[in-house]
Structure formats: C-alpha cells, structure tokens
Scaffold this active site. Structure first.
Site, PDB file in Angstrom:
ATOM      1  CB  CYS A   1     -49.400  61.299  48.559  1.00  0.00           C
ATOM      2  SG  CYS A   1     -50.185  61.524  46.976  1.00  0.00           S
ATOM      3  CG  ASP A   2     -47.340  58.439  50.488  1.00  0.00           C
ATOM      4  OD1 ASP A   2     -48.390  58.824  51.145  1.00  0.00           O
ATOM      5  OD2 ASP A   2     -47.260  57.596  49.556  1.00  0.00           O
TER       6      ASP A   2
ATOM      7  CB  CYS B   1     -47.985  60.104  45.368  1.00  0.00           C
ATOM      8  SG  CYS B   1     -48.416  61.538  45.325  1.00  0.00           S
TER       9      CYS B   1
END
Length: 307
Positions: A135-136, A132
């Site tokens: 997300c990261d 993701c």
C-alpha cells in the site's frame, strides 16, 4: 434485506463461501468493509496458490475471486458490521444502518495487523508507520525504512520494499527468522536488506512524521536511537471478532472456535479463514474453509426446510 446465506467478510474465505453458496442456489450476500480480497489482495505476489505456477499478483487473484462469486449470483456489498443477533432461526446483522436477515451466516472477517503498542506508533500512523508495504512502499522511494518481524509476512514485505527504498532493515527480537527457507534465502542474499537481530523497538520518534526509532538490544539491554524514514510492522494478527464477544465461543486469542464442519457454538453460524482458531493461515487454507463452511451451511438450511 433477507437472504439465505449472509457472509461477513470478502477475503479469500468469504468470497469462496459466497461462490459456493450462490452456486448451490442460495440467495447469498457478502458484506465487505473494504476492498474485496482482504490482506491477500494487498500482497504483491502470491507464489504458493495452486494453478498459478509463475505466481500471481494478490490484487489480481482477489479480483478473480470476486468476479467468480458474482458470476454465480452472489451479491457483494460494501458495509461494516456493527452488531449481530444470532438468536433464533433467522440471524440478524446490522451494517452501515441496514439490517440483514439470513437463515445461515458465515463469519469470515479475517484478522488485522497487531500493533507494537509503543510510544509514537498511534500518533504517527499513516505518517511513516505502516502495516502494508504494497500500500505504502511508493512513499518511501530512496528512503531508509525498517521492517519489524521475522515471519513470512515481514520478509515478503521487506523484499517488496527493496524495489523502492534505498535500504531496508529487518528488526527481529530473536536471533533467527521464522519465515520459510526460500524467503529467508532471498532476504539474506538481497544487498539492500540488513538485519538487527535480538532487537526490539521501544519507541517511534518524530514530530509530524517518523524520524527515528529507539531500539533495545535484548541481550545487552543497551538502548540507542537511529534515524529511519518509515517503519513497517508485521508481528502477527488480531482477529476481527470484537463484535462477537459474548455471542460466539472464542479462544484465548479471540479467534472463533469451530467444529470439523466449521460450525460455531451457535447453530447456523459458521466461521472460515483467518478469523477462526486453527494452525495455518494461508490463502489456500482460507479458500478450503470457505468452501467447507458454505457446503455445511447449505446442508443446515436444507435440513431446516426438511423438518
């Protein structure tokens, strides 16, 4: 807890099903194991959902879905489904130690990223291995990262990563991308993105974090190691149906087989969104599935009462 309609999953399909069910007067409960919105909620920008000509942040769209479902009375709970019993007219579901009973169930549990299944992947998950980008990505500011895959998701995430990473390398086992033409053009024109065609990842290397990748040229067979700070994997999805093995009819890939009205092999149980066997998986198609499944479930419950 007893209700009329129980929806398993709070992505676009599940939230739409909850909205339609509650608006139709059904006592509706939605069970979602994480943050409402599913993978759509983790997408940086959604540009092909009707009504938003300039596009919309996936998290914002997911929040609007959830708000609208709850406004009509759908009850949204955070819980992970452990097992189900779909025998009889009352369907039973156990999640986080609680038992739920409903006249009809809509399974909208979606799908999860498919892993590469190479050495080092599991050991370094969360330490440079990610599924993701939204997300990261911030953890890789100024770093060199790889994106594995050639479809829409891979290219979209690669483009997002260029906002943070110093360079992004798309690694694809074929000699051309499968993504939509508009995404391909953006990626090919982005100076931060390079491409390794006809290449596979054989191993992810590193002691406590990702340090390098072992790559194989599928045409020549040559193997080399190259330094990377992170790897983002987008090679498809696996349906979240492990808890339904032997209960509902699934296809070879584990997706739920449905009829035209989205009913499954068990009366009173429907499936919607990415979890069901179908050709296309988009936010728009998931929303359509959720609406259709909820209306079919409403009719099923009305027919039961009328008998």
């Amino acid at each position: 807890m007893d209700c009329d309609l129980l929806v398993l999953g709070g992505g676009p399909a599940g939230l739409t099903a909850g909205l339609y069910g509650a608006r139709g007067g059904l006592r509706t409960v939605i069970l979602e194991r994480g943050v409402p919105g599913g993978w759509a909620g983790q997408t940086d920008r959604i540009e092909n959902y009707p009504g938003f000509p300039e596009g919309i942040d996936g998290m914002d769209l997911a929040a609007k879905f959830a708000e609208q479902a709850q406004r009509f009375g759908a009850q949204l709970e955070t819980a992970t489904v452990a097992r189900v019993d779909f025998n009889g007219t009352q369907k039973r579901v156990w999640a986080d130690g609680n038992e739920y009973a409903a006249g009809a169930v809509i399974v909208a549990t979606g799908a999860s990223p498919r892993p590469l299944e190479v050495p080092g992947e599991e050991a370094l998950r969360g330490r440079g291995v990610s599924y993701c980008a939204t997300c990261d990505a911030a953890f890789f500011r100024g770093k060199r990262v790889a994106v594995v895959g050639g479809g829409d998701s891979a290219v979209e995430e690669a483009l997002f990563l260029t906002r943070f990473a110093a360079s992004v390398t798309i690694i694809h086992r074929r000699d051309r991308l499968r993504a939509a033409q508009i995404l391909q053009r953006r990626a090919l024109e982005n100076p931060k993105i390079t491409f390794y065609w006809s290449t596979t990842v054989e191993a992810i290397l590193g002691e406590t974090k990702v340090e390098a990748l072992r790559l194989r040229d599928v045409q020549s067979g040559m193997v080399r190691e190259e330094e990377f700070d992170g790897i983002f994997i987008f090679i498809g999805q696996k349906p979240n149906t492990d808890f339904l093995q032997g209960i509902l009819e699934l296809d070879e890939g584990g997706y739920i087989i449905t009829r035209e009205d989205l009913s499954t092999s068990v009366a009173g149980v429907y499936a919607a969104g990415d979890v069901r066997s179908k050709a296309f998986r988009q936010v728009a198609t998931a929303v359509g599935d959720g609406a259709a499944a909820a209306m079919a479930a409403e009719k099923y419950l009305a027919d039961l009462v009328g008998r």
